[in-house]
Scaffold this active site. Structure first.
Site, PDB file in Angstrom:
ATOM      1  N   TYR A  91      13.092 -21.843  -9.538  1.00  0.00           N
ATOM      2  CA  TYR A  91      14.035 -20.736  -9.777  1.00  0.00           C
ATOM      3  C   TYR A  91      14.679 -20.969 -11.140  1.00  0.00           C
ATOM      4  O   TYR A  91      15.239 -22.045 -11.380  1.00  0.00           O
ATOM      5  CB  TYR A  91      15.131 -20.723  -8.705  1.00  0.00           C
ATOM      6  CG  TYR A  91      14.665 -20.345  -7.316  1.00  0.00           C
ATOM      7  CD1 TYR A  91      14.041 -21.267  -6.482  1.00  0.00           C
ATOM      8  CD2 TYR A  91      14.860 -19.058  -6.821  1.00  0.00           C
ATOM      9  CE1 TYR A  91      13.619 -20.918  -5.202  1.00  0.00           C
ATOM     10  CE2 TYR A  91      14.445 -18.703  -5.538  1.00  0.00           C
ATOM     11  CZ  TYR A  91      13.828 -19.638  -4.739  1.00  0.00           C
ATOM     12  OH  TYR A  91      13.418 -19.295  -3.473  1.00  0.00           O
ATOM     13  N   LYS A 125      15.481 -15.035   2.440  1.00  0.00           N
ATOM     14  CA  LYS A 125      16.020 -14.962   3.802  1.00  0.00           C
ATOM     15  C   LYS A 125      15.554 -13.751   4.618  1.00  0.00           C
ATOM     16  O   LYS A 125      15.714 -13.740   5.845  1.00  0.00           O
ATOM     17  CB  LYS A 125      17.559 -14.932   3.754  1.00  0.00           C
ATOM     18  CG  LYS A 125      18.183 -16.199   3.220  1.00  0.00           C
ATOM     19  CD  LYS A 125      18.146 -17.296   4.279  1.00  0.00           C
ATOM     20  CE  LYS A 125      18.495 -18.647   3.737  1.00  0.00           C
ATOM     21  NZ  LYS A 125      17.483 -19.660   3.903  1.00  0.00           N
ATOM     22  N   TYR A 154      19.280 -23.166   2.244  1.00  0.00           N
ATOM     23  CA  TYR A 154      17.920 -22.765   1.886  1.00  0.00           C
ATOM     24  C   TYR A 154      16.941 -23.017   3.037  1.00  0.00           C
ATOM     25  O   TYR A 154      16.096 -22.174   3.332  1.00  0.00           O
ATOM     26  CB  TYR A 154      17.461 -23.513   0.621  1.00  0.00           C
ATOM     27  CG  TYR A 154      16.219 -22.915   0.005  1.00  0.00           C
ATOM     28  CD1 TYR A 154      16.298 -21.831  -0.868  1.00  0.00           C
ATOM     29  CD2 TYR A 154      14.949 -23.423   0.307  1.00  0.00           C
ATOM     30  CE1 TYR A 154      15.158 -21.266  -1.422  1.00  0.00           C
ATOM     31  CE2 TYR A 154      13.803 -22.854  -0.244  1.00  0.00           C
ATOM     32  CZ  TYR A 154      13.919 -21.778  -1.109  1.00  0.00           C
ATOM     33  OH  TYR A 154      12.792 -21.216  -1.648  1.00  0.00           O
TER      34      TYR A 154
HETATM   35  P1  RFL Z   1       9.354  -4.076   7.415  1.00  0.00           P
HETATM   36  O1  RFL Z   1       8.434  -5.152   6.972  1.00  0.00           O
HETATM   37  O2  RFL Z   1       9.872  -3.127   6.391  1.00  0.00           O
HETATM   38  O3  RFL Z   1       8.611  -3.265   8.571  1.00  0.00           O
HETATM   39  C1  RFL Z   1       9.127  -2.044   9.087  1.00  0.00           C
HETATM   40  C2  RFL Z   1       7.959  -1.215   9.567  1.00  0.00           C
HETATM   41  O4  RFL Z   1       8.455   0.016  10.141  1.00  0.00           O
HETATM   42  C3  RFL Z   1       7.642   1.074   9.714  1.00  0.00           C
HETATM   43  N1  RFL Z   1       8.395   2.347   9.805  1.00  0.00           N
HETATM   44  C4  RFL Z   1       8.242   3.225  10.802  1.00  0.00           C
HETATM   45  N2  RFL Z   1       7.465   3.204  11.900  1.00  0.00           N
HETATM   46  C5  RFL Z   1       7.541   4.274  12.745  1.00  0.00           C
HETATM   47  N3  RFL Z   1       8.355   5.340  12.530  1.00  0.00           N
HETATM   48  C6  RFL Z   1       9.139   5.402  11.434  1.00  0.00           C
HETATM   49  N4  RFL Z   1       9.935   6.469  11.225  1.00  0.00           N
HETATM   50  C7  RFL Z   1       9.111   4.318  10.525  1.00  0.00           C
HETATM   51  N5  RFL Z   1       9.752   4.031   9.363  1.00  0.00           N
HETATM   52  C8  RFL Z   1       9.302   2.847   8.938  1.00  0.00           C
HETATM   53  C9  RFL Z   1       7.248   0.706   8.301  1.00  0.00           C
HETATM   54  O5  RFL Z   1       6.060   1.385   7.879  1.00  0.00           O
HETATM   55  C10 RFL Z   1       7.042  -0.801   8.431  1.00  0.00           C
HETATM   56  O6  RFL Z   1       5.704  -1.151   8.736  1.00  0.00           O
HETATM   57  O7  RFL Z   1      10.639  -4.668   8.176  1.00  0.00           O
HETATM   58  P2  RFL Z   1      10.772  -5.962   9.124  1.00  0.00           P
HETATM   59  O8  RFL Z   1       9.657  -5.992  10.135  1.00  0.00           O
HETATM   60  O9  RFL Z   1      12.177  -5.958   9.553  1.00  0.00           O
HETATM   61  O10 RFL Z   1      10.506  -7.213   8.169  1.00  0.00           O
HETATM   62  C11 RFL Z   1      11.403  -7.548   7.132  1.00  0.00           C
HETATM   63  C12 RFL Z   1      10.664  -8.173   5.949  1.00  0.00           C
HETATM   64  O11 RFL Z   1       9.581  -7.343   5.596  1.00  0.00           O
HETATM   65  C13 RFL Z   1      11.583  -8.368   4.739  1.00  0.00           C
HETATM   66  O12 RFL Z   1      12.866  -8.790   5.134  1.00  0.00           O
HETATM   67  C14 RFL Z   1      11.030  -9.412   3.739  1.00  0.00           C
HETATM   68  O13 RFL Z   1       9.828  -8.984   3.183  1.00  0.00           O
HETATM   69  C15 RFL Z   1      12.042  -9.684   2.619  1.00  0.00           C
HETATM   70  N6  RFL Z   1      11.531 -10.606   1.602  1.00  0.00           N
HETATM   71  C16 RFL Z   1      11.522 -11.966   1.815  1.00  0.00           C
HETATM   72  N7  RFL Z   1      11.928 -12.478   2.990  1.00  0.00           N
HETATM   73  C17 RFL Z   1      11.861 -13.829   3.218  1.00  0.00           C
HETATM   74  O14 RFL Z   1      12.260 -14.274   4.313  1.00  0.00           O
HETATM   75  N8  RFL Z   1      11.361 -14.727   2.292  1.00  0.00           N
HETATM   76  C18 RFL Z   1      10.919 -14.287   1.087  1.00  0.00           C
HETATM   77  O15 RFL Z   1      10.421 -15.092   0.325  1.00  0.00           O
HETATM   78  C19 RFL Z   1      11.021 -12.871   0.789  1.00  0.00           C
HETATM   79  N9  RFL Z   1      10.592 -12.384  -0.378  1.00  0.00           N
HETATM   80  C20 RFL Z   1      11.075 -10.104   0.379  1.00  0.00           C
HETATM   81  C21 RFL Z   1      10.605 -11.032  -0.599  1.00  0.00           C
HETATM   82  C22 RFL Z   1      11.036  -8.723   0.129  1.00  0.00           C
HETATM   83  C23 RFL Z   1      10.570  -8.265  -1.079  1.00  0.00           C
HETATM   84  N10 RFL Z   1      10.548  -6.854  -1.257  1.00  0.00           N
HETATM   85  C24 RFL Z   1       9.496  -6.150  -1.854  1.00  0.00           C
HETATM   86  C25 RFL Z   1      11.531  -6.016  -0.604  1.00  0.00           C
HETATM   87  C26 RFL Z   1      10.142 -10.591  -1.817  1.00  0.00           C
HETATM   88  C27 RFL Z   1      10.153  -9.216  -2.079  1.00  0.00           C
HETATM   89  C28 RFL Z   1       9.682  -8.794  -3.433  1.00  0.00           C
HETATM   90  C1  PHB Z   2       7.832 -15.162  -2.815  1.00  0.00           C
HETATM   91  O1  PHB Z   2       6.975 -16.034  -2.957  1.00  0.00           O
HETATM   92  O2  PHB Z   2       7.539 -13.968  -2.687  1.00  0.00           O
HETATM   93  C2  PHB Z   2       9.268 -15.541  -2.813  1.00  0.00           C
HETATM   94  C3  PHB Z   2       9.612 -16.884  -2.727  1.00  0.00           C
HETATM   95  C4  PHB Z   2      10.952 -17.256  -2.748  1.00  0.00           C
HETATM   96  C5  PHB Z   2      11.916 -16.267  -2.866  1.00  0.00           C
HETATM   97  C6  PHB Z   2      11.580 -14.932  -2.928  1.00  0.00           C
HETATM   98  C7  PHB Z   2      10.241 -14.559  -2.916  1.00  0.00           C
HETATM   99  O3  PHB Z   2      13.215 -16.655  -2.920  1.00  0.00           O
END
Ligand code: RFL
Ligand code: PHB
Length: 401
Positions: A205, A301, A389
């Site tokens: 980071y 998270k 973390y």
């Molecule tokens: P999701 O994954 O958004 O899934 C929700 C699903 O609901 C569907 N949906 C519907 N279905 C039926 N009817 C409707 N009206 C609907 N509206 C929506 C959607 O199509 C979808 O399939 O939520 P969920 O399951 O709560 O999961 C959460 C995670 O996806 C999210 O918190 C993480 O990706 C966040 N995140 C990270 N989390 C970590 O713990 N560690 C990480 O390293 C991390 N890196 C990240 C991330 C999120 C990122 N972005 C793009 C937001 C890095 C990035 C860049």
């Molecule tokens: C990732 O690999 O997508 C990633 C890892 C650590 C973070 C956020 C995203 O804090």
């Protein structure tokens, strides 16, 4: 004609929260049907989280989908932070009595959960349109939706709103019954995925005068990098070359020397937001995961919080069906929120510590450097970073009350 279906729990959304809930309920003998707006391929195409906490690893094992994760996931006992051009290691294991995190992409977690669901023959309605939730203030909630030209009505005991930030469940709650807390940050993350070996074997980071950067990974041969960018930037204006050049400018010379670049497999910009909904239960409907809260990704998270919400929710529903007790569903929202606010606090703090804020006279950057200098040279400071973390224990909030 409308097809009528009956199930115990209707799960809206087949992201990691919905799929994990379906799996945990199935293993406890509780019926659930999942309704998802997009296709399975589309869900798998979203490149998101990469870091799993121990509690999430334990839950995936409990759900019976831990085998490939243990084979292919990379266990990390530390990570690095850079400021003033110098790298410092946070030794997670030494600072937290042996705790570690696992690098295993959200795509892989989702893939494993989808396979397990398919193998068990459990029903998921993909590409559902016009999904609506009804009567969740009664003991007979319903979900209606369409798939192609077919109409469906799902009668259930409970609705689990696992439908992400833009879902229908939270939007269906009467405005007076819900309170939302939100902070939008004045920048986003531009992410790039490439089949190149990661620049370092742990995550890095970076707080640099040109903005935040993160060197992450998915495997020994696949890297994931992020750059802080202004919200006005558009992904189509960022060539791969421009990305690599900007990343180099945010790293020190020694790190740059080891950076292997290559064509991007995916590039996207994500805005950064802190968001919490209170409460997370509305009669017979529960919100879980991104449907109820968003964290900026700096603390990794989001997926981990989704997993722990689902753990509390599956426990509560199992208690309801097996012990005829409503204690778990009554305390669901308060238990989740106690944990969520601590992760929200950490993610906001870590974001504030590591990014450049527009319109800063320079004083914030000096505060950041002083704080980093303190934290990374203080055992207490480094321990606090490490403890948050790796993730607080599931019963942390209860023990501290
Ligand atoms: P999701 O994954 O958004 O899934 C929700 C699903 O609901 C569907 N949906 C519907 N279905 C039926 N009817 C409707 N009206 C609907 N509206 C929506 C959607 O199509 C979808 O399939 O939520 P969920 O399951 O709560 O999961 C959460 C995670 O996806 C999210 O918190 C993480 O990706 C966040 N995140 C990270 N989390 C970590 O713990 N560690 C990480 O390293 C991390 N890196 C990240 C991330 C999120 C990122 N972005 C793009 C937001 C890095 C990035 C860049
Ligand atoms: C990732 O690999 O997508 C990633 C890892 C650590 C973070 C956020 C995203 O804090």
């Amino acid at each position: 004609m409308t097809h009528s279906i009956r199930t115990q729990v209707a799960i809206i959304g087949a992201g990691p929260a919905g799929l994990l809930l379906g799996q945990l309920l199935h293993r406890a003998g509780i019926d659930a049907v999942i309704v998802e707006r997009v296709s399975g391929e589309y869900v798998l195409g979203r490149i998101r989280a990469g870091v799993l906490e121990q509690v999430t690893i334990d839950l995936l094992e409990e759900a019976g989908v831990g085998e490939r994760m243990h084979r292919e996931g990379l266990v990390h006992g530390g990570f690095e932070m850079m400021y003033g051009g110098l790298r410092h290691r946070i030794d997670l294991q030494a600072l937290t009595a042996g705790k570690k995190v696992m690098v295993y992409g959200q795509t892989e977690v989702t893939h494993d959960l989808m396979n397990a669901r398919r193998a068990a023959g459990l029903p998921t309605y993909y590409e559902a349109t016009d999904v609506q939730v009804h009567d969740f203030d009664t003991t007979h909630p319903r979900v209606t939706f369409k798939q192609g030209d077919q109409s469906f009505e799902l009668a259930c005991d409970f609705i689990a709103g696992c439908d992400g930030f833009h879902g229908v469940c939270r939007a269906s709650v009467p405005p007076g019954a819900i309170r939302e807390f939100e902070k939008v940050y004045p920048f986003g993350w531009l992410g790039l995925l490439a089949d190149t070996p990661p620049v370092h074997d742990e995550l890095l980071y970076v707080n640099s005068p040109r903005g935040f950067a993160l060197c992450s990974q998915r495997s020994k041969t696949r890297s994931r990098y992020y750059l802080q960018v202004p919200l006005t930037d558009r992904v189509q204006d960022w060539t791969d070359d421009a990305f690599w050049q900007e990343l180099r400018l945010r790293l020190d010379d020694a790190t740059c020397a080891g950076l292997v670049t290559g064509p991007s497999l995916e590039k996207s910009i994500a805005p950064l937001r802190s968001f919490v909904t209170e409460p997370m239960r509305f009669g017979r409907m529960f919100l879980a995961g991104d449907a109820a809260h968003i964290v900026p990704p700096t603390g990794a998270k989001g997926l981990n919080l989704a997993a722990t919400d689902v753990k509390y929710l599956s426990n509560a529903l199992i208690e309801f069906y097996q012990e005829h007790s409503e204690a778990g569903i009554d305390s669901y929202s308060a238990r989740c929120l106690r944990r969520i606010w601590k992760a929200e606090r950490f993610s906001w703090w870590f974001t504030t510590l590591m990014h450049r804020f527009p319109e800063d006279s320079g004083i914030t950057a000096r505060f950041q450097e002083a704080e980093l200098d303190y934290l990374l040279h203080s055992h207490a400071g480094s321990t606090s970073i490490a403890e948050n973390y790796v993730g607080l224990p599931l019963d942390f909030a209860e023990r501290s009350l």
